[in-house]
Design an enzyme around this catalytic site. Sequence first.
Site, PDB file in Angstrom:
ATOM      1  N   SER A   1       0.774  -1.215  -0.087  1.00  0.00           N
ATOM      2  CA  SER A   1       0.032  -0.070   0.143  1.00  0.00           C
ATOM      3  C   SER A   1       0.712   1.143  -0.024  1.00  0.00           C
ATOM      4  O   SER A   1       1.562   1.547  -0.940  1.00  0.00           O
ATOM      5  CB  SER A   1      -1.017   0.032   1.227  1.00  0.00           C
ATOM      6  OG  SER A   1      -2.000  -0.849   1.119  1.00  0.00           O
TER       7      SER A   1
ATOM      8  N   LYS B   1     -20.300  18.268   5.264  1.00  0.00           N
ATOM      9  CA  LYS B   1     -19.403  18.396   6.439  1.00  0.00           C
ATOM     10  C   LYS B   1     -19.456  17.286   7.589  1.00  0.00           C
ATOM     11  O   LYS B   1     -18.341  17.059   8.188  1.00  0.00           O
ATOM     12  CB  LYS B   1     -19.706  19.742   7.185  1.00  0.00           C
ATOM     13  CG  LYS B   1     -18.545  20.201   8.037  1.00  0.00           C
ATOM     14  CD  LYS B   1     -17.379  20.333   7.313  1.00  0.00           C
ATOM     15  CE  LYS B   1     -16.144  20.757   8.253  1.00  0.00           C
ATOM     16  NZ  LYS B   1     -15.087  20.984   7.658  1.00  0.00           N
TER      17      LYS B   1
END
Length: 286
Positions: free
Chosen positions: A116, A168
């Site tokens: 990764s 948000k």
Amino acid sequence: MQFLKLIFSPIVAIFKFINTYFKTCVFLLIVFLLLANTNPKIPNLAQIDLKDVIGENTLVLEQIYKLKEDESIKGVLLNIDSPGGSLSASVELSEAIKELSEIKPVLAYASGTMASGSYYAAIWADKIYANKGSFIGSIGVIIQGANLEELANKIGIKEQVVKAGEYKEAGTVMREWSELERKQLQDLANQSYEMFYADVAKARNIDIKTKDKWANARVFLAKDALKFGLIDGVSSYFGARDELAVLARVDEPVWRETPVMQRFLNEISKTSSNLIFQSILGLNIK
């Protein structure tokens, strides 16, 4: 008695001399040691260790940029044993290694796990080697977060929110994500994933059309990673060091040693960073 005097007189004289001129002897010894080390062999190869979770990489980045400016260092070994971590930090390392490799040879070596984010960090190295037991790949992106709604209800915790912006609260841990939030996070993961495998394909000169075979978050052993072009060779650590010397065209390799105190401080900083780098929600490549 005269015989004993003949034997011990020189010894007594030596001790008297040392006692009288002790400070002078110490001074001369120090001068000798300093002069003996005034012309040590200048290091021409250096190693950078990338270990553990990738989060705060200030020390590693500092090492990269210092070696970039150090003209005496002709090649750099990037020794990696990391499962990945933060996307942004991994990209930052990747770009720094790219800049370094444009100036001097860089060889990345998987001494354990190069997966990764840590694989992302290594892709622009001139060569990537790995020991045969290392884990390579895991090219994918994950966004994850807990849902603590039921637990909060049981212990009587209620959330209060004042927000501006439709998304948000995306990624909140206090309730199940809405379909709109989930879609936005999925789009974010998809874009990050596309950037990841596109960079790998470009850096490693791999056909991007074959990405479903090597960029499906699968972890490979070194021999299989070699087949897909994710690495350049299977080697021991010392074999990788020898290969770097060849790449750097160094006839007599002299490796830079990290001072004991600096190694100690690096360990403290690394441990602190790993303790701090804990997030409930994060965009990670791991």
